[in-house]
Design a protein around this motif. Structure first.
Motif, PDB file in Angstrom:
ATOM      1  N   PHE B 121     -55.615  -2.467  81.175  1.00  0.00           N
ATOM      2  CA  PHE B 121     -54.287  -2.431  81.025  1.00  0.00           C
ATOM      3  C   PHE B 121     -53.524  -2.651  82.330  1.00  0.00           C
ATOM      4  O   PHE B 121     -52.430  -3.328  82.337  1.00  0.00           O
ATOM      5  CB  PHE B 121     -53.848  -1.376  80.141  1.00  0.00           C
ATOM      6  N   GLY B 122     -54.078  -1.963  83.400  1.00  0.00           N
ATOM      7  CA  GLY B 122     -53.224  -2.133  84.749  1.00  0.00           C
ATOM      8  C   GLY B 122     -53.459  -3.677  84.900  1.00  0.00           C
ATOM      9  O   GLY B 122     -52.398  -4.352  85.377  1.00  0.00           O
ATOM     10  N   ALA B 123     -54.641  -4.541  84.895  1.00  0.00           N
ATOM     11  CA  ALA B 123     -54.802  -5.844  85.127  1.00  0.00           C
ATOM     12  C   ALA B 123     -53.817  -6.668  84.415  1.00  0.00           C
ATOM     13  O   ALA B 123     -53.434  -7.680  84.612  1.00  0.00           O
ATOM     14  CB  ALA B 123     -56.112  -6.091  84.961  1.00  0.00           C
ATOM     15  N   LEU B 124     -53.672  -6.104  82.979  1.00  0.00           N
ATOM     16  CA  LEU B 124     -52.949  -7.175  81.887  1.00  0.00           C
ATOM     17  C   LEU B 124     -51.416  -7.060  82.506  1.00  0.00           C
ATOM     18  O   LEU B 124     -50.739  -7.963  82.420  1.00  0.00           O
ATOM     19  CB  LEU B 124     -53.057  -6.750  80.592  1.00  0.00           C
ATOM     20  N   PHE B 125     -50.840  -5.880  82.793  1.00  0.00           N
ATOM     21  CA  PHE B 125     -49.749  -5.597  83.023  1.00  0.00           C
ATOM     22  C   PHE B 125     -48.937  -5.602  84.440  1.00  0.00           C
ATOM     23  O   PHE B 125     -47.874  -5.518  84.768  1.00  0.00           O
ATOM     24  CB  PHE B 125     -48.974  -4.270  82.208  1.00  0.00           C
ATOM     25  N   LEU B 132     -53.601  -6.757  91.185  1.00  0.00           N
ATOM     26  CA  LEU B 132     -54.546  -7.256  90.099  1.00  0.00           C
ATOM     27  C   LEU B 132     -55.861  -7.173  90.693  1.00  0.00           C
ATOM     28  O   LEU B 132     -56.633  -6.313  89.912  1.00  0.00           O
ATOM     29  CB  LEU B 132     -54.096  -8.634  89.929  1.00  0.00           C
ATOM     30  N   TYR B 133     -55.959  -7.354  91.939  1.00  0.00           N
ATOM     31  CA  TYR B 133     -57.147  -7.037  92.507  1.00  0.00           C
ATOM     32  C   TYR B 133     -57.788  -5.483  92.511  1.00  0.00           C
ATOM     33  O   TYR B 133     -58.740  -5.317  92.053  1.00  0.00           O
ATOM     34  CB  TYR B 133     -57.297  -7.530  94.178  1.00  0.00           C
ATOM     35  N   LEU B 211     -60.728 -18.924  95.721  1.00  0.00           N
ATOM     36  CA  LEU B 211     -61.290 -17.564  96.085  1.00  0.00           C
ATOM     37  C   LEU B 211     -60.715 -16.641  95.052  1.00  0.00           C
ATOM     38  O   LEU B 211     -61.509 -15.537  94.652  1.00  0.00           O
ATOM     39  CB  LEU B 211     -60.896 -17.497  97.602  1.00  0.00           C
ATOM     40  N   VAL B 212     -59.610 -16.477  94.964  1.00  0.00           N
ATOM     41  CA  VAL B 212     -58.909 -15.499  94.108  1.00  0.00           C
ATOM     42  C   VAL B 212     -59.536 -15.387  92.489  1.00  0.00           C
ATOM     43  O   VAL B 212     -60.037 -14.606  92.085  1.00  0.00           O
ATOM     44  CB  VAL B 212     -57.455 -15.673  93.897  1.00  0.00           C
ATOM     45  N   LEU B 213     -59.522 -17.044  92.127  1.00  0.00           N
ATOM     46  CA  LEU B 213     -60.124 -17.015  90.851  1.00  0.00           C
ATOM     47  C   LEU B 213     -61.571 -16.922  90.534  1.00  0.00           C
ATOM     48  O   LEU B 213     -61.823 -16.693  89.570  1.00  0.00           O
ATOM     49  CB  LEU B 213     -59.682 -18.365  90.422  1.00  0.00           C
ATOM     50  N   THR B 214     -62.022 -16.945  91.681  1.00  0.00           N
ATOM     51  CA  THR B 214     -63.742 -16.617  91.775  1.00  0.00           C
ATOM     52  C   THR B 214     -64.089 -15.409  90.833  1.00  0.00           C
ATOM     53  O   THR B 214     -64.859 -15.211  90.041  1.00  0.00           O
ATOM     54  CB  THR B 214     -64.628 -16.668  92.982  1.00  0.00           C
ATOM     55  N   ALA B 215     -63.464 -14.136  91.460  1.00  0.00           N
ATOM     56  CA  ALA B 215     -63.706 -13.108  91.105  1.00  0.00           C
ATOM     57  C   ALA B 215     -63.452 -12.793  89.422  1.00  0.00           C
ATOM     58  O   ALA B 215     -64.028 -12.289  88.854  1.00  0.00           O
ATOM     59  CB  ALA B 215     -62.838 -12.131  91.850  1.00  0.00           C
ATOM     60  N   LEU B 216     -61.927 -13.520  89.023  1.00  0.00           N
ATOM     61  CA  LEU B 216     -61.624 -13.347  87.694  1.00  0.00           C
ATOM     62  C   LEU B 216     -62.601 -14.214  86.872  1.00  0.00           C
ATOM     63  O   LEU B 216     -62.813 -13.743  85.847  1.00  0.00           O
ATOM     64  CB  LEU B 216     -60.319 -13.650  87.660  1.00  0.00           C
ATOM     65  N   TYR B 254     -57.848 -13.673  81.085  1.00  0.00           N
ATOM     66  CA  TYR B 254     -56.336 -13.385  81.170  1.00  0.00           C
ATOM     67  C   TYR B 254     -55.846 -13.702  82.380  1.00  0.00           C
ATOM     68  O   TYR B 254     -55.068 -14.407  82.739  1.00  0.00           O
ATOM     69  CB  TYR B 254     -56.023 -12.285  80.231  1.00  0.00           C
ATOM     70  N   GLY B 255     -56.796 -13.253  83.304  1.00  0.00           N
ATOM     71  CA  GLY B 255     -56.204 -13.081  84.779  1.00  0.00           C
ATOM     72  C   GLY B 255     -56.344 -14.553  85.383  1.00  0.00           C
ATOM     73  O   GLY B 255     -55.533 -14.772  86.000  1.00  0.00           O
ATOM     74  N   VAL B 256     -57.340 -15.303  84.769  1.00  0.00           N
ATOM     75  CA  VAL B 256     -57.402 -16.495  85.580  1.00  0.00           C
ATOM     76  C   VAL B 256     -56.169 -17.449  85.132  1.00  0.00           C
ATOM     77  O   VAL B 256     -55.333 -18.079  85.964  1.00  0.00           O
ATOM     78  CB  VAL B 256     -58.700 -17.603  84.815  1.00  0.00           C
TER      79      VAL B 256
END
Lengths: 110, 490
Positions: B121-125, B132-133, B211-216, B254-256
């Motif tokens: 929920f933290g990542a979503l909101f 986000l990380y 680089l950011v999107l790799t983890a997501l 969602y993060g991507v």
């Protein structure tokens, strides 16, 4: 000074990746924490050292950007936590599977 | 408008985790605490959903600091729809775990489940890239724990693989965030739009963003970062598989999409050139791998990767129909996969077998289970009028709109493969001579499998409202003006 940081970053990443690619899970953890350190250094490298002012600081000489340094603090705390977790997993693998050799661990699967 | 609602699920997750650890040693007290916090979480999400569906964007500025100085928590239509999916699937997972896990460990597992939810929920909101990380790490850590908690060799091995890969990519994400900050001077998602218009070097910026999107992308099992998923999702205890396959991968997706479409459209256009082929490869490759599996849960795990290919393909188009289809398909797939894993867990327990070809005769031995399995498999294969069909159809028509024919062909091939595999597996499971089960499936698990199967049917029949909500979410996300106004404005 920035060239010194750059070189340190490069060496840390190189040594870190070398260790992560080893078969020994303990060296993997060590390599991972080196990479974490490298990432923190990279955050510092990405910040501007001169000419910015911290928010809400009206007077005094301009200095470095504080935000990346705050990020590093957070990242160190998170890195500490996840490294501890990784160590716990490697420990569990040593106790349960009687090996910390990654090749052997994936061979056990079959 | 300002409201504490976006941060409420997060606090309830943390509260649930600590309360369960403190009070959960007694079985009845544990159930009470878990039920209380889970219901509160669902209620909070429903409230958020109801408020955002009216078109308001809820913003909570932590400590009263205005972004870009402070960190904002934001709930808009897009995140609320994903939040509803996550809440529903997590509830199913928690219910299954209450029925399943050994009593001695139950309160620890519940604490991890609440931590996982808090992270998701933290990542979503969250409205901040670095935040986000932090939340991606948080739900990651909880999920490694959940995969490993049984402590038996395969669990430890799967968790080690998952944790190592995921932590390595999160190091990349941290570096990427630093590089994004260096170029834009901000970490607030709402401020990235304006900053991305006047980027000095677009190619360098795209590299940082990669680089950011790799983890997501790893969390959402996008090819070539998918190979941890079959192990982790199939070996984890069933309750955990439900949440991992139903919810956690969706949060990655969602993060991507959220990070990409917080930017000026040029970023999304560039990214879709890479994401579309990757998504198509994921869909086809994972579907073929799924076809070859003999272990039922492993088949389900591969099909999760395949279905995430659809979600990313739809979203990466960057069109209104595309993003709407990503919302619809992730909701549909979450329900379908929760139902399938519930069925697989119950069938595994009843037959004492993990391989679907040795489960035979389920139709005669446990008819309710066989019916739930049939509905869920048909939905996975995309047969109307079930949920899976509406999701896939939305993705296909969005691809056709944008004339992404190659991707469309790939997804159709993947669909046909999954259809054949699902039919084969259901016939193998249900057909054959009846006989005595190793032990009867436990009633709570049967009820859960039936409920989720019912949800699949209801979602299929009620596609209209869902599609409408998805379109509205896509419009709001792509326009972005209201979002920026709500976060950065007075």
């Amino acid at each position: 000074m920035s060239w010194l940081l750059c070189t340190t970053f490069a060496v840390l990443v190189a040594v870190g990746i070398f260790h992560v690619l080893q078969r020994d899970a303990i060296r993997l953890v060590l390599g991972f924490s080196l990479l974490l350190g490298a990432a923190n250094l990279f955050v510092l490298l990405c910040s501007s050292f001169f000419g910015t002012r911290a928010p809400y600081v009206e007077s005094g000489p301009a200095g470095g950007d504080p935000v990346p340094q705050v990020l590093i603090l957070t990242a160190i705390a998170i890195g500490f936590g996840v490294t501890a977790l990784l160590v716990a997993l490697v420990l569990a693998s040593g106790q349960q599977l009687r090996t910390v050799d990654l090749d052997e661990i994936s061979r056990l699967e079959r | 408008m300002s409201s504490p609602l976006p941060i409420l699920p997060l606090l309830l997750g943390f509260g649930g985790a600590t309360s369960v650890l403190a009070l959960g040693r007694h079985p009845w007290r544990l159930r009470l605490v878990v039920a209380l916090f889970q219901l509160a979480l669902v209620a909070a999400i429903l409230l958020i959903l109801q408020r955002t569906q009216e078109g308001t964007i809820l913003v909570h500025r932590t400590g009263g600091w205005r972004p870009p100085l402070g960190i904002a928590f934001v709930a808009d239509r897009f995140s609320a729809l994903f939040g509803a999916t996550v809440a529903a699937i997590s509830t199913a997972g928690v219910a299954y775990a209450l029925a399943d896990a050994e009593a001695k460990q139950r309160h620890r597992i519940m604490a991890l489940f609440f931590m996982l939810q808090a992270g998701m929920f933290g990542a979503l909101f969250t409205g901040d890239l670095f935040n986000l990380y932090v939340f991606v790490e948080l739900f990651g850590v909880a999920s490694y724990g959940l995969v490993a908690y049984r402590g038996e060799p395969p669990h430890v091995e799967a968790a080690l693989k998952y944790a190592t890969l995921s932590l390595l990519t999160s190091v990349l994400m941290l570096m990427g965030i630093a590089a994004v900050y260096a170029q834009t001077g901000t970490l607030t998602l709402a401020a990235l739009h304006e900053a991305s218009i006047r980027i000095a070097s677009p190619s360098l910026y795209l590299f940082s963003l990669t680089l950011v999107l790799t983890a997501l992308a790893l969390k959402s099992a996008l090819f070539p970062l998918h190979f941890w998923l079959p192990d982790a999702h199939s070996i984890a205890p069933t309750a955990v598989s439900i949440v991992l396959s139903g919810a956690v991968v969706k949060v990655g997706g969602y993060g991507v999409l959220r990070v990409l479409f917080s930017h000026d459209p040029w970023v999304g256009e560039q990214a879709s050139r890479i994401l579309l082929p990757l998504a198509a490869t994921t869909a086809v490759g994972a579907a073929w791998m799924a076809y070859a599996q003999e272990d039922l849960k492993r088949f389900l795990a591969y099909s999760t990767a395949s279905q995430m290919g659809y979600v990313i393909a739809g979203g990466a188009l960057g069109s209104i129909a595309g993003l709407a289809s990503a919302v619809v398909h992730s909701t549909a797939h979450a329900a379908t996969k929760a139902s399938l894993f519930a069925v697989a867990g119950a069938a595994e327990e009843a037959c004492g077998e993990r391989r679907w070809d040795r489960m035979g005769g389920l139709a005669a031995r446990a008819p309710l289970l066989a019916i739930a399995a049939l509905l869920a498999f048909l939905s996975l294969a995309g047969i109307p009028p079930l949920a899976g069909f509406s999701g896939k159809f939305a993705v296909f028509s969005a691809l056709a709109d944008r004339e992404a024919w190659l991707t469309l062909v790939a997804l159709v091939v993947a669909s046909v493969t999954i259809l054949v595999a699902a039919g084969r597996i259901w016939l193998g499971m249900a057909g054959g001579p009846g006989g005595d089960l190793a032990r009867p499936p436990s009633r709570p698990k049967l009820v859960l499998a039936a409920t989720t199967a019912l949800l699949v049917v209801l979602l299929g029949l009620g596609t209209g409202p869902l599609l409408k909500a998805g379109r509205a979410a896509a419009v709001q996300l792509l326009d972005g003006h209201d979002y920026r106004q709500a976060v950065l404005g007075p």
